[in-house]
Design an enzyme around this catalytic site. Structure first.
Site, PDB file in Angstrom:
ATOM      1  N   ARG A  90     -38.444 -16.853 -15.857  1.00 39.01           N
ATOM      2  CA  ARG A  90     -38.938 -16.116 -14.596  1.00 39.01           C
ATOM      3  C   ARG A  90     -40.387 -15.982 -14.560  1.00 39.01           C
ATOM      4  O   ARG A  90     -40.855 -15.923 -13.238  1.00 39.01           O
ATOM      5  CB  ARG A  90     -38.402 -14.638 -14.598  1.00 39.01           C
ATOM      6  CG  ARG A  90     -38.559 -13.960 -13.514  1.00 39.01           C
ATOM      7  CD  ARG A  90     -38.228 -12.372 -13.425  1.00 39.01           C
ATOM      8  NE  ARG A  90     -37.220 -11.816 -14.673  1.00 39.01           N
ATOM      9  CZ  ARG A  90     -36.031 -11.676 -14.626  1.00 39.01           C
ATOM     10  NH1 ARG A  90     -35.633 -11.926 -13.366  1.00 39.01           N
ATOM     11  NH2 ARG A  90     -35.378 -11.159 -15.460  1.00 39.01           N
ATOM     12  N   TYR A  91     -41.002 -16.093 -15.826  1.00 40.62           N
ATOM     13  CA  TYR A  91     -42.522 -16.067 -15.562  1.00 40.62           C
ATOM     14  C   TYR A  91     -42.981 -17.596 -16.017  1.00 40.62           C
ATOM     15  O   TYR A  91     -42.453 -18.266 -16.427  1.00 40.62           O
ATOM     16  CB  TYR A  91     -42.829 -14.864 -16.888  1.00 40.62           C
ATOM     17  CG  TYR A  91     -42.284 -13.516 -16.515  1.00 40.62           C
ATOM     18  CD1 TYR A  91     -42.790 -12.848 -15.413  1.00 40.62           C
ATOM     19  CD2 TYR A  91     -41.196 -13.107 -17.278  1.00 40.62           C
ATOM     20  CE1 TYR A  91     -42.424 -11.458 -15.125  1.00 40.62           C
ATOM     21  CE2 TYR A  91     -40.904 -11.737 -17.037  1.00 40.62           C
ATOM     22  CZ  TYR A  91     -41.222 -11.046 -16.035  1.00 40.62           C
ATOM     23  OH  TYR A  91     -40.901  -9.704 -15.836  1.00 40.62           O
ATOM     24  N   ARG A  94     -43.438 -17.957 -20.072  1.00 39.12           N
ATOM     25  CA  ARG A  94     -42.595 -17.750 -21.204  1.00 39.12           C
ATOM     26  C   ARG A  94     -40.963 -17.523 -20.831  1.00 39.12           C
ATOM     27  O   ARG A  94     -40.750 -17.634 -19.513  1.00 39.12           O
ATOM     28  CB  ARG A  94     -42.814 -16.210 -21.834  1.00 39.12           C
ATOM     29  CG  ARG A  94     -43.012 -15.089 -20.588  1.00 39.12           C
ATOM     30  CD  ARG A  94     -43.801 -14.075 -21.307  1.00 39.12           C
ATOM     31  NE  ARG A  94     -43.745 -12.906 -20.556  1.00 39.12           N
ATOM     32  CZ  ARG A  94     -44.682 -12.691 -19.159  1.00 39.12           C
ATOM     33  NH1 ARG A  94     -45.381 -13.761 -18.764  1.00 39.12           N
ATOM     34  NH2 ARG A  94     -44.549 -11.651 -18.534  1.00 39.12           N
ATOM     35  N   CYS A 103     -22.952  -8.821 -30.623  1.00 45.81           N
ATOM     36  CA  CYS A 103     -24.011  -7.570 -31.181  1.00 45.81           C
ATOM     37  C   CYS A 103     -23.207  -7.005 -32.165  1.00 45.81           C
ATOM     38  O   CYS A 103     -22.111  -6.792 -32.237  1.00 45.81           O
ATOM     39  CB  CYS A 103     -24.295  -6.823 -30.055  1.00 45.81           C
ATOM     40  SG  CYS A 103     -25.094  -7.634 -28.387  1.00 45.81           S
ATOM     41  N   CYS A 107     -23.419  -1.806 -26.638  1.00 48.50           N
ATOM     42  CA  CYS A 107     -23.859  -0.592 -25.907  1.00 48.50           C
ATOM     43  C   CYS A 107     -23.314  -0.371 -24.620  1.00 48.50           C
ATOM     44  O   CYS A 107     -23.451  -1.299 -23.900  1.00 48.50           O
ATOM     45  CB  CYS A 107     -25.231  -0.740 -25.778  1.00 48.50           C
ATOM     46  SG  CYS A 107     -26.085  -1.081 -27.347  1.00 48.50           S
ATOM     47  N   CYS A 110     -25.416  -1.790 -21.458  1.00 48.38           N
ATOM     48  CA  CYS A 110     -26.153  -2.594 -21.680  1.00 48.38           C
ATOM     49  C   CYS A 110     -26.099  -3.626 -20.107  1.00 48.38           C
ATOM     50  O   CYS A 110     -25.204  -3.625 -19.471  1.00 48.38           O
ATOM     51  CB  CYS A 110     -25.182  -3.988 -22.548  1.00 48.38           C
ATOM     52  SG  CYS A 110     -25.880  -5.553 -22.502  1.00 48.38           S
ATOM     53  N   ARG A 112     -26.553  -6.828 -19.756  1.00 47.93           N
ATOM     54  CA  ARG A 112     -25.777  -8.023 -19.784  1.00 47.93           C
ATOM     55  C   ARG A 112     -24.210  -7.539 -20.176  1.00 47.93           C
ATOM     56  O   ARG A 112     -23.700  -8.553 -20.664  1.00 47.93           O
ATOM     57  CB  ARG A 112     -26.108  -8.865 -20.812  1.00 47.93           C
ATOM     58  CG  ARG A 112     -27.739  -9.383 -20.373  1.00 47.93           C
ATOM     59  CD  ARG A 112     -28.142 -10.643 -20.956  1.00 47.93           C
ATOM     60  NE  ARG A 112     -29.511 -10.808 -20.821  1.00 47.93           N
ATOM     61  CZ  ARG A 112     -30.489 -10.274 -21.643  1.00 47.93           C
ATOM     62  NH1 ARG A 112     -30.275 -10.384 -22.945  1.00 47.93           N
ATOM     63  NH2 ARG A 112     -31.711 -10.463 -21.288  1.00 47.93           N
ATOM     64  N   ASP A 270     -31.386  -0.610 -15.950  1.00 47.03           N
ATOM     65  CA  ASP A 270     -31.288  -1.687 -14.797  1.00 47.03           C
ATOM     66  C   ASP A 270     -29.854  -1.262 -14.130  1.00 47.03           C
ATOM     67  O   ASP A 270     -29.003  -0.662 -14.566  1.00 47.03           O
ATOM     68  CB  ASP A 270     -31.029  -3.094 -15.434  1.00 47.03           C
ATOM     69  CG  ASP A 270     -32.410  -3.566 -16.174  1.00 47.03           C
ATOM     70  OD1 ASP A 270     -33.418  -3.307 -15.643  1.00 47.03           O
ATOM     71  OD2 ASP A 270     -32.220  -4.153 -17.169  1.00 47.03           O
ATOM     72  N   ASP A 307     -37.412  -3.151 -14.504  1.00 49.36           N
ATOM     73  CA  ASP A 307     -37.138  -4.633 -14.208  1.00 49.36           C
ATOM     74  C   ASP A 307     -36.483  -4.625 -12.528  1.00 49.36           C
ATOM     75  O   ASP A 307     -35.535  -3.975 -12.428  1.00 49.36           O
ATOM     76  CB  ASP A 307     -36.179  -4.962 -15.057  1.00 49.36           C
ATOM     77  CG  ASP A 307     -36.557  -6.438 -15.598  1.00 49.36           C
ATOM     78  OD1 ASP A 307     -37.284  -7.380 -15.071  1.00 49.36           O
ATOM     79  OD2 ASP A 307     -36.244  -6.982 -16.940  1.00 49.36           O
ATOM     80  N   LYS A 314     -40.550  -7.341 -14.190  1.00 49.05           N
ATOM     81  CA  LYS A 314     -40.807  -6.127 -14.682  1.00 49.05           C
ATOM     82  C   LYS A 314     -42.100  -5.732 -13.948  1.00 49.05           C
ATOM     83  O   LYS A 314     -43.154  -6.149 -13.916  1.00 49.05           O
ATOM     84  CB  LYS A 314     -41.340  -6.158 -16.142  1.00 49.05           C
ATOM     85  CG  LYS A 314     -39.756  -6.651 -17.044  1.00 49.05           C
ATOM     86  CD  LYS A 314     -40.219  -6.631 -18.267  1.00 49.05           C
ATOM     87  CE  LYS A 314     -39.139  -7.033 -19.493  1.00 49.05           C
ATOM     88  NZ  LYS A 314     -38.923  -8.471 -19.193  1.00 49.05           N
TER      89      LYS A 314
HETATM   90  C1  LIG Z   1     -38.484  -9.297 -20.209  1.00 48.35           C
HETATM   91  C2  LIG Z   1     -38.645 -10.782 -19.971  1.00 48.35           C
HETATM   92  C3  LIG Z   1     -39.515 -11.766 -20.619  1.00 48.35           C
HETATM   93  C4  LIG Z   1     -40.694 -11.080 -21.466  1.00 48.35           C
HETATM   94  O1  LIG Z   1     -41.441 -10.199 -20.815  1.00 48.35           O
HETATM   95  P1  LIG Z   1     -42.720  -9.671 -21.589  1.00 48.35           P
HETATM   96  O2  LIG Z   1     -43.309  -8.824 -20.480  1.00 48.35           O
HETATM   97  O3  LIG Z   1     -43.625 -10.586 -21.774  1.00 48.35           O
HETATM   98  O4  LIG Z   1     -42.170  -8.916 -22.789  1.00 48.35           O
HETATM   99  C5  LIG Z   1     -39.411 -13.146 -20.563  1.00 48.35           C
HETATM  100  N1  LIG Z   1     -38.489 -13.286 -19.465  1.00 48.35           N
HETATM  101  C6  LIG Z   1     -37.589 -12.625 -19.089  1.00 48.35           C
HETATM  102  C7  LIG Z   1     -36.572 -13.230 -18.241  1.00 48.35           C
HETATM  103  C8  LIG Z   1     -37.680 -11.174 -19.228  1.00 48.35           C
HETATM  104  O5  LIG Z   1     -36.802 -10.627 -18.621  1.00 48.35           O
HETATM  105  S1  SF4 Z   2     -28.277  -3.566 -25.118  1.00 48.23           S
HETATM  106 FE1  SF4 Z   2     -26.637  -5.168 -24.821  1.00 48.23          FE
HETATM  107  S2  SF4 Z   2     -27.475  -6.993 -25.815  1.00 48.23           S
HETATM  108 FE2  SF4 Z   2     -28.550  -5.103 -26.783  1.00 48.23          FE
HETATM  109  S3  SF4 Z   2     -27.580  -4.620 -28.623  1.00 48.23           S
HETATM  110 FE3  SF4 Z   2     -26.565  -3.412 -26.732  1.00 48.23          FE
HETATM  111  S4  SF4 Z   2     -24.872  -4.728 -26.112  1.00 48.23           S
HETATM  112 FE4  SF4 Z   2     -26.302  -5.960 -27.285  1.00 48.23          FE
END
Ligand SMILES: *Cc1c(COP(=O)(O)O)cnc(C)c1O
Ligand code: SF4
Length: 359
Positions: A90-91, A94, A103, A107, A110, A112, A270, A307, A314
């Site tokens: 996305r960025y 990174r 996990c 949670c 979560c 995801r 989220d 986010d 973010k």
């Molecule tokens: C959160 C995230 C990161 C890392 O973001 P930082 O602000 O550098 O910690 C990188 N890629 C994705 C897709 C993310 O959601």
């Molecule tokens: S927030 Fe989601 S990915 Fe993170 S530990 Fe909990 S269940 Fe696993």
């Protein structure tokens, strides 16, 4: 079998297997768990003191997960920004790389939850494809391993991924996003830290949500990582009824510093489907930060970030400390609410000649 694997194997994965004092009617919850898997290992389960407490609410399934249709299946649009399955780019510099689908605790909030703990989320094929993508994209200088939880991989699997990344000259930083120091601290063994420290610069970003998660065991896990020279950061998700009071978060941040963990992000939850009962208004996060900045050490202050739904990334948010007047002057507010006019550069107090021509 090592201690952590034994704990994991003894996890409660079905509502009917919870101890009686947590008193649940299981019929509807079985249906919740068919949609969103449950796992609570005995260590984390042991932190629950009573029904409804902040540990309970994070991990015990709730029927609202399937009855409330609000929210989005993939709130951050990760799939759309996924050049290969399991990797989100996305960025510019990174990537987020999912290397495990499991996990130590699932949670309930979560983001995801649509895919964690389900077969096929991550496989050797997706890991190979992710590594190949990173190898081919030299603009990537920071790789954030995530999941699921990367530290649920066996040491040798983790080693294969880390050494492959370290062999790429353009990858400067490796980060591991893991909740294990909090939810299964027994996983952070000397063998693990000996392995991780071979891949520096390596950072761990863990995830604590409540002061009660800081125990003798989780403290030792974080200290072992720090002793291996690994900077440990933490992210926290604001959760209604769990940690949405400023004093709770402030206490958590202070305690994290005592176990050598630096608060990194405080996240607005989220908008994932099945998590609406945890959502807080944006004002909550701002109010929390207002009770941290100045009231306690700057090291305690995480970035409050949202986010964006739809994959915009973010966005950091700050309480309104600064105000610009019509004349272009700044009025700044301190933690006690006192406002001060900040002098513009031409003001005398900056000293004569500071902006003289030819300087
Ligand atoms: C959160 C995230 C990161 C890392 O973001 P930082 O602000 O550098 O910690 C990188 N890629 C994705 C897709 C993310 O959601
Ligand atoms: S927030 Fe989601 S990915 Fe993170 S530990 Fe909990 S269940 Fe696993």
């Amino acid at each position: 079998m090592s201690k952590w694997k034994k704990l994991l194997a003894e996890s409660v994965t079905s509502p009917g297997d919870l101890p009686g004092h947590l008193g649940l009617s299981t019929g509807e919850l079985d249906e919740v768990v068919r949609t969103y898997p449950m796992r609570i290992n005995p260590y984390f389960l042991g932190l629950i003191k009573r029904k409804g407490d902040p540990i309970y609410a994070q991990c015990i399934p709730d029927t609202r997960e399937i009855t409330d249709p609000s929210g989005l299946e993939d709130p951050l649009d990760e799939e759309a920004r996924s050049p290969v399955p399991g990797l989100t780019h996305r960025y510019p510099d990174r990537v987020l790389f999912l290397v495990s689908g499991r996990c130590a605790v699932y949670c309930r909030f979560c983001n995801r939850k649509r895919k964690v703990g389900k077969p096929g989320m991550v496989s050797n094929t997706t890991i190979e494809a992710g590594l190949r993508y990173i190898r081919d994209h030299h603009e990537i200088r920071d790789v954030l391993l995530s999941g699921g939880d990367p530290l649920l991989l066996e040491n040798n699997a983790l080693k294969r991924i880390l050494s492959a990344l370290r062999a790429m000259r353009h990858v400067e930083i490796i980060r591991i996003g893991t909740r294990v120091p909090c939810t299964l601290p027994q996983r952070v063994t000397p063998a693990l830290t000996d392995l991780l420290k071979k891949y520096h610069p390596l950072y761990v970003v863990t995830h604590f949500n409540h002061p009660r998660e800081i125990t003798r065991q989780s403290a030792s896990a974080c200290e072992r990582l720090a002793d291996a020279g690994i900077p440990v950061g933490s992210q926290t998700v604001l959760l209604r009824g769990i940690n949405d009071r400023a004093l709770t978060i402030r206490e958590l941040m202070r305690k994290l510093l005592t176990i050598r963990v630096r608060p990194y992000y405080l996240f607005q939850a989220d908008l994932a489907r099945g998590t609406a009962h945890f959502w807080t208004p944006l004002d909550t996060g701002l109010r929390v930060l207002d009770q941290i900045h100045g009231h306690t050490s700057g090291l305690c202050a995480p970035h409050f970030a949202v986010d964006l739904p739809g994959g915009g990334g973010k966005v950091p948010m700050l309480p309104d400390y600064a105000e610009k007047t019509e004349k272009g002057r700044w009025i700044l507010r301190n933690y006690q609410g006192k406002k001060t006019l900040y002098p513009p550069p031409e003001a005398e107090c900056f000293g004569e000649g500071r902006h003289a021509k030819g300087e």
